[in-house]
Structures are given as structure tokens and as C-alpha cells.
Design a protein around this motif. Structure first.
Motif, PDB file in Angstrom:
ATOM      1  N   GLU A   1       9.447   1.160   2.344  1.00  0.00           N
ATOM      2  CA  GLU A   1       9.742   0.573   1.041  1.00  0.00           C
ATOM      3  C   GLU A   1       8.535   0.583   0.117  1.00  0.00           C
ATOM      4  O   GLU A   1       8.555  -0.010  -0.957  1.00  0.00           O
ATOM      5  N   GLY A   2       7.461   1.266   0.550  1.00  0.00           N
ATOM      6  CA  GLY A   2       6.281   1.402  -0.297  1.00  0.00           C
ATOM      7  C   GLY A   2       5.308   0.251  -0.235  1.00  0.00           C
ATOM      8  O   GLY A   2       4.347   0.201  -1.012  1.00  0.00           O
TER       9      GLY A   2
ATOM     10  N   ASP B   1      -3.453  -3.121  -0.641  1.00  0.00           N
ATOM     11  CA  ASP B   1      -3.276  -3.721  -1.962  1.00  0.00           C
ATOM     12  C   ASP B   1      -4.094  -4.999  -2.114  1.00  0.00           C
ATOM     13  O   ASP B   1      -4.726  -5.234  -3.150  1.00  0.00           O
ATOM     14  N   ASN B   2      -4.102  -5.825  -1.083  1.00  0.00           N
ATOM     15  CA  ASN B   2      -4.850  -7.080  -1.164  1.00  0.00           C
ATOM     16  C   ASN B   2      -6.357  -6.838  -1.192  1.00  0.00           C
ATOM     17  O   ASN B   2      -7.105  -7.558  -1.867  1.00  0.00           O
ATOM     18  N   LEU B   3      -6.816  -5.824  -0.449  1.00  0.00           N
ATOM     19  CA  LEU B   3      -8.243  -5.510  -0.457  1.00  0.00           C
ATOM     20  C   LEU B   3      -8.668  -4.995  -1.831  1.00  0.00           C
ATOM     21  O   LEU B   3      -9.709  -5.423  -2.372  1.00  0.00           O
TER      22      LEU B   3
ATOM     23  N   PRO C   1       3.243  -0.024  11.248  1.00  0.00           N
ATOM     24  CA  PRO C   1       2.813   1.213  10.585  1.00  0.00           C
ATOM     25  C   PRO C   1       3.694   2.377  10.998  1.00  0.00           C
ATOM     26  O   PRO C   1       4.330   2.335  12.062  1.00  0.00           O
ATOM     27  N   PRO C   2       3.753   3.411  10.188  1.00  0.00           N
ATOM     28  CA  PRO C   2       4.543   4.588  10.576  1.00  0.00           C
ATOM     29  C   PRO C   2       4.046   5.128  11.907  1.00  0.00           C
ATOM     30  O   PRO C   2       2.846   5.140  12.177  1.00  0.00           O
TER      31      PRO C   2
ATOM     32  N   ARG D   1      -2.635   2.638   9.976  1.00  0.00           N
ATOM     33  CA  ARG D   1      -2.583   1.199   9.742  1.00  0.00           C
ATOM     34  C   ARG D   1      -2.522   0.872   8.250  1.00  0.00           C
ATOM     35  O   ARG D   1      -1.984  -0.152   7.845  1.00  0.00           O
ATOM     36  N   TYR D   2      -3.066   1.754   7.408  1.00  0.00           N
ATOM     37  CA  TYR D   2      -3.126   1.506   5.975  1.00  0.00           C
ATOM     38  C   TYR D   2      -2.133   2.361   5.185  1.00  0.00           C
ATOM     39  O   TYR D   2      -2.209   2.435   3.972  1.00  0.00           O
TER      40      TYR D   2
END
Length: 423
Positions: free
Chosen positions: A106-107, A113-115, A60-61, A100-101
Motif C-alpha cells: 500500500e506504499g 518516512d519518520n526518519l 517487509p517484502p 526492511r526499508y
């Protein structure tokens, strides 16, 4: 009814939701629990259907000094105050949870997205989500489900939001809606699917709250009280544990999540071992090799376990020494066990310590600079003074005053129907 429960990839966040998931499932509802792949085995071991969301393929950033400075300035907490302590805990738990989210450079953001995809495909009627998993709120919005937070500890988001709103309403404050650091931190999560920051996304439609009403909480939020039913995993009961202890038994546990935060030997473990070495007690210590360190001297009256379910040990204990995590706190409370909290800066003990002492159910010691003499003296008091047993009984009464998970199922059914936006 279909219920999707989304939790951050931490055991301490998963376990409080499992008794509610059981209650919903036992009432005939379809329940799925979504989290990172690393928790799938624990979810299925609890007899629940897991939705694996994968893992981040990039870190994560990082949390930048600029972000933390903006939060600190906006909140206006004074160094060394209780508010400052809350802020130090918040910066590690709340800000890190949001990060974390966040998408990578790279986006990509596989977890969010999976959730959202799982929610769109399955079309749940209710999404119950961990506050440390803000993507759960987005998933509920995207599939038109009712949205509910499930607390596992202090309501950091609620406290911070209340403080920021107060400051925004103060003309002398430097914070405004345009400079709200909480909105900025959540923008990459909410905005990924075109949603702007709002209290509705931040808090959901309501909050399932297993924290006893005697503990402080932010006001003004719609809450469904629920009894905390301890779940700490499952394992065969060791033969020695089936026998009543021949002398007072004390449990020492510093939490599973803490192992991922602290590296190397834990000075609190060494202080506790030195303290109990010459006491006529038996100690069950759930610590791993890293917490012990190389060459650690383990007293003869101490049993070491990397892991053992606390719900198995607590019924046999006369006291517990722990870090202040709510999972351990309520596992002890459920069995009326007096508690010694060895407080750490980052823990949820900020909320529970004053409550514990006010009820006379235990003592609180600072983890920094902890000495064996401190532990020995306070533990001796806890084991010999009957007032601590009375205090632990009072905490138990507070805890069990709330409805159990099965009793709130009809409430959740009604609220899901009320807040669901999908026909």
C-alpha cells in the motif's frame, strides 16, 4: 553542531556507535540516535537522546529467488569459493537490510518516512548512519546534512559494489548499469524521495571505520579511522565477578543478534558444554533458554546467564569461545583475550578469522559438525601455550593504533562543514 545517528533495529549495530555518540556529546554537540521503538530503551539507557521511528506495521517484502539469482549471476561467484562464502553472508545481511526499508503493497514505509521527517524537522549538520539503514543516507540528502556511514562489521555494500563495477566494465559480463541488482534493490528506498541510485547515496560523503586497518576492506572509499571502543550494555557487577577466578575462566557467547536468526537449541553450545565438563576451568555462558533447549545438561563448572555485559566478564577471562561477531571479537581484543571462533555461515567471521589466525591470537573451527573433542583440544592449547597470549597482545596493539572517538571529533566537525549542502 547537531548530529543524528541512524541505526537498524539491531543491538549489534547500535552498540559500536555509542562511544562515538558519547564523544560528540561530551564535546558539546547535540546528538540524537534514531531507530525503531524497540531500541529506544537501550539508547536512553546509554545516556543518549532517542528518536523512536516506530515499527513496520506490515512485514517487509520477501526476498525472492529471482532477486537472489540476479545478484548471484551478476556477481559471478564460484560455488564453494571464498567469494561464494561472502555472497552467502551478503544475501542475508545486505539484501535483507534493504528490504526492511522497502514500502509495503500500500506504499507505506513508516521507518524511512519518520526518519526523513525527523531530519527535516531537526535539521542536523551531520547524519551518521548504519549501512544496514540506507534510509539514513536519504535523510541526510533531504535535510542537506553531511552524510557518513558508521561501520559495525564487514563492508558488504563496498565489496559488492566493487565487484559489480568490475563486472560492468567487463564486456563479457552479463551485468550492466541497467541490470545492476544493487541499484534495483535500493531503488525503492532512494526513489521514495525522488533520488536515483548513486555511489554518493550508497556510501555517503565518508565512512567512520572502527575496523583495524589490518583487516581487508574495499579500496577507494573515503574513510575516517577510529578505534573500536567496546560497549556491551550496562548492569550491576555480580559479587562473584568482583573476585579473581580460582581457575582459568572461559566465556562462551554466541551473540545477541544470533538469537533472532537461529531458532531452537544450538548444537555448538552442547558441544562446548560436553568439551569443558571435565576440564579444570570455569565457564561463563551467555546463552538463553532457546539456545540451551529443554533438558540440556549444564556441567557443574558452567555458569549460565541470559545476558551479562561482555566488558565486565572479559577482563577476568583466559579465553573466549564465540561466533565471530565483531562486537564480541573486539570486546575480547580490548582485554587481550585469546579467541576461539566457532564460525557460522551467516556471521561476520568471514573477515576476522584469517586475521585472528594470522596474528596467532586464536583458532577457528567450523560451526557445522562441531565436536566436543575439537573444542576440548583447541581450548586446551589456547589455555596452555603462551603464543596465544602474544597473539592477543598483537591484536590489541592493532586495535589501539587508531585514534579514539574523542580524537576524531575535530575531524568530523571539519568534514561536516565541508560536505553539508545546507547553508
Amino acid at each position: 553542531m547537531r548530529i543524528l545517528i541512524a541505526v537498524a533495529p539491531l543491538t549489534a549495530h547500535l552498540y559500536p556507535s555509542i562511544p562515538l555518540a558519547w564523544a560528540l556529546q561530551s564535546a558539546g554537540h547535540e546528538v540524537r540516535v534514531a531507530s525503531n521503538t524497540g531500541l529506544v530503551e537501550q539508547i536512553t539507557a546509554a545516556g543518549l537522546t532517542a528518536v523512536g521511528l516506530g515499527e513496520r506495521t506490515s512485514p517487509p517484502p520477501p526476498i525472492t529467488d529471482g532477486e537472489l539469482d540476479r545478484f548471484s549471476d551478476a556477481l559471478g561467484f564460484e560455488a564453494g569459493s571464498d567469494s561464494d562464502q561472502l555472497w552467502r553472508a551478503t544475501r542475508y545481511y545486505m539484501v535483507a537490510a534493504c528490504k526492511r526499508y522497502h514500502p509495503d503493497e500500500e506504499g507505506r514505509q513508516e521507518l524511512t518516512d519518520n526518519l526523513v521527517e525527523a531530519a527535516r524537522n531537526w535539521q542536523p549538520d551531520l547524519v551518521i548512519w548504519d549501512p544496514a539503514c540506507p534510509a539514513g543516507s536519504v535523510a541526510a540528502r533531504e535535510c542537506g546534512a553531511a552524510s557518513a556511514r558508521m561501520m559495525w562489521g564487514p563492508d558488504y555494500f563496498g565489496w559488492v559494489r566493487r565487484r559489480l563495477v568490475e563486472r560492468m566494465n567487463d564486456p563479457a559480463s552479463p551485468v550492466s548499469a541497467d541490470t545492476d541488482p544493487l541499484a534495483a534493490t535500493l531503488a525503492p528506498v532512494f526513489g521514495r524521495f525522488g533520488h536515483e541510485f548513486s555511489d554518493e547515496l550508497l556510501f555517503g560523503d565518508f565512512t567512520v571505520d572502527p575496523i583495524p586497518s589490518q583487516l581487508p576492506r574495499p579500496e577507494g572509499l573515503r574513510r575516517v579511522p577510529m578505534r573500536w571502543v567496546p560497549y556491551t550494555g550496562a548492569a550491576p557487577v555480580p559479587q562473584w565477578l568482583s573476585q579473581p577466578p580460582s581457575r582459568p575462566r572461559v566465556c562462551l557467547s554466541l551473540g545477541v543478534t544470533g538469537r533472532t536468526v537461529h531458532d531452537g537449541p544450538d548444537a555448538r553450545v552442547m558441544a562446548a558444554f560436553e568439551a569443558v565438563a571435565d576440564m579444570e576451568i570455569e565457564v561463563v555462558a551467555t546463552v538463553n533458554a532457546d539456545q540451551l533447549g529443554e533438558g540440556a545438561r549444564v556441567p557443574d563448572n558452567v555458569r549460565i546467564f541470559d545476558y551479562i555485559p561482555l566488558t565486565q566478564v572479559m577482563p577476568t577471562c583466559s579465553a573466549v569461545i564465540h561466533h565471530g561477531g565483531f562486537g564480541t571479537f573486539f570486546a575480547a581484543a580490548a582485554h587481550r583475550v585469546p579467541q576461539m571462533i566457532v564460525m557460522e555461515e551467516l556471521g561476520s567471521a568471514l573477515n576476522s578469522t584469517r586475521y585472528l589466525e594470522a596474528r596467532g591470537a586464536g583458532v577457528v573451527l567450523p560451526g557445522d559438525g562441531l565436536t566436543a573433542a575439537q573444542v576440548r583440544g583447541e581450548l586446551s592449547r589456547m589455555l596452555t601455550q603462551a603464543s596465544f597470549q602474544r597473539g592477543a597482545a598483537a591484536v590489541y596493539a592493532d586495535m589501539t593504533a587508531a585514534p579514539c572517538p574523542s580524537e576524531i571529533v575535530p575531524v568530523l566537525e571539519r568534514m561536516a562543514a565541508q560536505y553539508r549542502t545546507r547553508d
